[in-house]
Scaffold this motif. Structure first.
Motif, PDB file in Angstrom:
ATOM      1  N   UNK A   1       0.835  -1.203   0.000  1.00 57.01           N
ATOM      2  CA  UNK A   1       0.000   0.000   0.000  1.00 57.01           C
ATOM      3  C   UNK A   1       0.870   1.254   0.000  1.00 57.01           C
ATOM      4  N   UNK A   2       0.252   2.367  -0.379  1.00 57.42           N
ATOM      5  CA  UNK A   2       1.002   3.620  -0.441  1.00 57.42           C
ATOM      6  C   UNK A   2       1.444   4.043   0.956  1.00 57.42           C
ATOM      7  N   UNK A   3       2.737   4.327   1.096  1.00 58.37           N
ATOM      8  CA  UNK A   3       3.299   4.694   2.392  1.00 58.37           C
ATOM      9  C   UNK A   3       3.216   6.186   2.659  1.00 58.37           C
ATOM     10  N   UNK A   4       2.791   6.940   1.654  1.00 57.45           N
ATOM     11  CA  UNK A   4       2.650   8.386   1.818  1.00 57.45           C
ATOM     12  C   UNK A   4       1.374   8.844   1.110  1.00 57.45           C
ATOM     13  N   UNK A   5       0.822   9.932   1.587  1.00 60.26           N
ATOM     14  CA  UNK A   5      -0.376  10.493   0.972  1.00 60.26           C
ATOM     15  C   UNK A   5      -0.067  10.979  -0.440  1.00 60.26           C
ATOM     16  N   UNK A   6      -0.954  10.672  -1.365  1.00 63.09           N
ATOM     17  CA  UNK A   6      -0.823  11.139  -2.745  1.00 63.09           C
ATOM     18  C   UNK A   6      -1.706  12.374  -2.920  1.00 63.09           C
ATOM     19  N   UNK A   7      -1.107  13.453  -3.399  1.00 62.64           N
ATOM     20  CA  UNK A   7      -1.834  14.709  -3.628  1.00 62.64           C
ATOM     21  C   UNK A   7      -2.106  14.881  -5.114  1.00 62.64           C
TER      22      UNK A   7
END
Length: 718
Positions: free
Chosen positions: A466-472
């Motif tokens: 899963x994505x480890x950082x928020x995607x903007x």
């Protein structure tokens, strides 16, 4: 390389290398303080890593970066290798023109593998010409299409396909379709209508940068539009949901229950004045922000998402309660200053326009600017560890008391010192997408967040990643002067900890939730094929010219703007939120509907001898778009991705404690200041505060960018 005559003077108070955002603020402040400033840039554009390009220039930049990064050269320890260092700061750059799915039968795919293989050992010019002739002979419309953009499109595709150093870009062009040629031709014809940002950002309407633009008078050079909406991806429902991010949104939201509305209003009431209520949050000050708002206020998951991401997210996935409350307060302070939104979006490209505005001020006060000016090496007194001068490509030795530069302008020896002291690597994955319609229905200027852990990066595989950082995500429309009215730009980015994955792997999962990617079965489904019909253009309201900062609002305008010198009355904000909360309690007790907007303004301040102040909410918020039902965007027609560009940018910077062994390297000269790379946050606060700190260090006691006098003032510097 631009030819320049020798400078009359070669000694300055400060020399700045690179027109990145931080350097341009420092240059303006130094010149305004009466210092002599020389500002040089090897690029032919302003902004550095925050620059903005038309379509043709973007492709030229990308090709140069990809080609230079693959070249290996020996580097002299004292020499400035600007182009090589810039290319080194970008990784895995690739771009693609997608094959638009239409019902046209004339969309033949031209295979290039045979001709490329036959000329693999030929000189580059011969190989390109062979591929170009092959495309032209196969393209049935070539004989009748004589536009220069058509010929340029074929030549460009042949050039990229023939350049193995471009990696994935060249691989994708082993075959080209007629629709790709037509798409590139169209993009080239409209190249000047595009302004692509390398590091897209927004401004809080009451953030440090906006306040600086106002107080210094620099804002008069710029135009803005208000961000319309904020959306957050909900993993449980697999939908992108519009979030309530203002008092009006809370009232009209059908996505929130009455209890959730009351909880949210109660939290907002506290956040406006959190600094005077330390007993509420002090025990949580170093705890995660999400833990505080959930524990102290019992917010539901939906309201928690609205607070942590739609309102309080500043790019830091691990924000403490102190950081989160600060961001929420800045957000609440920014609401109502120019309309029902907290964010401003500069027109004509974000970073480049802002950089040029500060450069104008520096030039007015005597700063000297030279773009496309090559630099050769630094001269350093190694015994005293003091920077003395820089030698340019003409052989001139340019001296100054102080030098401020970005990392790309350091010599190999200087850069090794920073590299050795960089304990944690940090990168930002980027994607630029051109689409044929809005990804958010009628909303044209919108930011969207995919929270950390909400996306599966490897569907169908185990173990799940899963994505480890928020995607903007930031969607731009024609009204921002970033693209033609029938096209949209999506900027997608996220922080990344390493180079094990490329930008495409980091961001594709989020992109699939918003657009149809031709050839990708996991992306949204495309609309029924048509004869390449143009997208519905942004409305006339979206495309109307924006006002300058400080202009009075036009009668009947949807996005009224307040005068920039009219300060927000925070006590008045508090009273408005109290009144709104009271209405929610009345709805609960009486079971009567709450009006979408308070029917009467908040009571004006009646202090002795003080004129009543206007309520910040006024009665004229943005109409349909900000008051629209806060629902999912999944019901709108999925836009086609026409063009995509991926790249991963280095944002690493030394942190303490420093690695053992780095103390053996020669420290940087005391009179040399290296600015940090542009970070991944949504706003410019970090860069603005860094520029202020640099100025105050160099000019202690001096005022930082005081107001610029009017031209009629004899001391204005004109």
């Amino acid at each position: 390389m631009a030819d320049t005559e020798a400078l009359d003077s070669t000694v300055f108070d400060a020399i700045l290398l690179g027109t990145g955002f931080t350097q341009t603020i420092v240059a303006a402040a130094l010149a305004r303080a009466g210092k002599t400033v020389l500002h040089l840039d090897e690029n032919d554009y302003y902004g550095g890593a925050s620059g903005a390009f038309g379509l043709r220039d973007l492709l030229k930049w990308a090709t140069k970066i990809a080609s230079t990064s693959s070249a290996e050269t020996e580097v002299n320890a004292d020499k400035i290798e600007f182009e090589r260092r810039v290319a080194k700061s970008y990784n895995n750059l690739e771009f693609q023109f997608h094959r638009v799915e239409t019902d046209s039968t004339d969309n033949t795919v031209i295979d290039l593998t045979t001709v490329l293989q036959a000329h693999k050992d030929a000189p580059a010019e011969v190989r390109i010409k062979a591929v170009e002739d092959h495309i032209t002979s196969a393209y049935t419309s070539a004989a009748t299409n004589s536009s220069k953009e058509f010929k340029e499109a074929i030549h460009s595709l042949a050039t990229w396909a023939s350049a193995p150093e471009l990696g994935a870009t060249a691989t994708q062009l082993q075959s080209v379709s007629f629709s790709q040629i037509q798409l590139l031709e169209e993009l080239l014809k409209n190249t000047r209508k595009y302004n692509f940002d390398l590091s897209p950002k927004l401004l809080y309407s009451r953030g440090p940068l906006t306040n600086l633009l106002i107080s210094s008078g620099i804002g008069k050079y710029l135009e803005f539009k208000l961000l319309e909406r904020t959306a957050v991806y909900e993993a449980l429902t697999d939908k992108v949901e519009m979030m309530p991010t203002s008092k009006e949104d809370v009232f009209v939201s059908k996505a929130l229950s009455l209890k959730e509305k009351r909880l949210l209003m109660k939290f907002l009431q506290f956040a406006v004045d959190y600094e005077n209520q330390k007993e509420v949050w002090e025990d949580y000050k170093n705890a995660p922000f999400s833990q505080f708002v959930q524990s102290a206020y019992g917010l539901t998951d939906k309201v928690l998402t609205a607070v942590v991401y739609a309102i309080g997210f500043d790019g830091n996935d691990y924000a403490t309660t102190t950081d989160g409350l600060k961001s929420v307060k800045v957000y609440l302070q920014s609401l109502g200053r120019y309309g029902n939104s907290a964010y401003l979006c500069p027109l004509y490209g974000v970073g480049s326009e802002l950089a040029q505005a500060f450069c104008r001020v520096s030039a007015v006060y005597g700063g000297i600017y030279m773009l496309q000016h090559g630099l050769d090496k630094h001269n350093v007194d190694k015994a005293a560890n003091k920077w003395e001068s820089v030698v340019d490509h003409t052989g001139q030795t340019l001296k100054a008391n102080q030098i401020i530069c970005s990392r790309e302008y350091l010599s190999k020896e200087m850069d090794e010192y920073i590299e050795a002291r960089t304990l944690n690597r940090n990168y930002v994955s980027h994607c630029i997408i051109v689409t044929d319609r809005s990804a958010f229905g009628e909303t044209t200027l919108c930011k969207t967040l995919f929270p950390m852990g909400s996306l599966i990066l490897n569907p169908g595989e185990t173990p799940v990643q899963k994505n480890k950082h928020t995607v903007s995500v930031l969607q731009m429309c024609g009204g921002t002067m970033s693209c033609p009215n029938d096209r949209y730009i999506l900027y997608v980015w996220a922080e990344s900890a390493n180079l094990k994955t490329d930008a495409k792997e980091d961001l594709t999962a989020a992109i699939r939730k918003l657009v149809h990617i031709p050839g990708d079965p996991l992306s949204l489904k495309a609309p029924a094929p048509t004869h390449a019909a143009p997208a519905a253009p942004a409305s006339a309201e979206d495309c109307k010219p924006a006002q300058h900062l400080g202009d009075a609002s036009a009668p009947g305008e949807d996005q009224p703007r307040m005068s920039l010198d009219q300060e927000l009355d925070m006590e008045q904000v508090r009273q408005e939120i109290l009144q709104a909360e009271k209405k929610l309690f009345e709805e609960s007790e009486n079971n009567t509907p709450v009006p979408s907007r308070p029917s009467t303004p908040a009571p004006p301040s009646t202090g002795s001898g003080t004129a009543p102040t206007k309520p910040i909410s006024r009665t004229a918020f943005q109409k349909s778009k900000s008051s629209a039902s806060l629902t999912s965007t999944q019901d709108s027609i999925a836009p086609n991705a026409l063009f995509t560009m991926f790249y991963k940018r280095t944002a690493s910077w030394p942190r303490v404690p420093y690695p053992i062994g780095s103390e053996d390297l020669k420290p940087l000269p005391e009179n040399l200041t290296v600015v940090r790379p542009m970070n991944h946050s949504l706003d410019f606060e970090a860069a603005t505060e860094e520029a202020r700190a640099i100025f105050e260090k160099l000019c202690p006691g001096e005022e930082f960018l005081p107001p610029t006098p009017e031209p009629e003032d004899h001391h204005s510097g004109f």
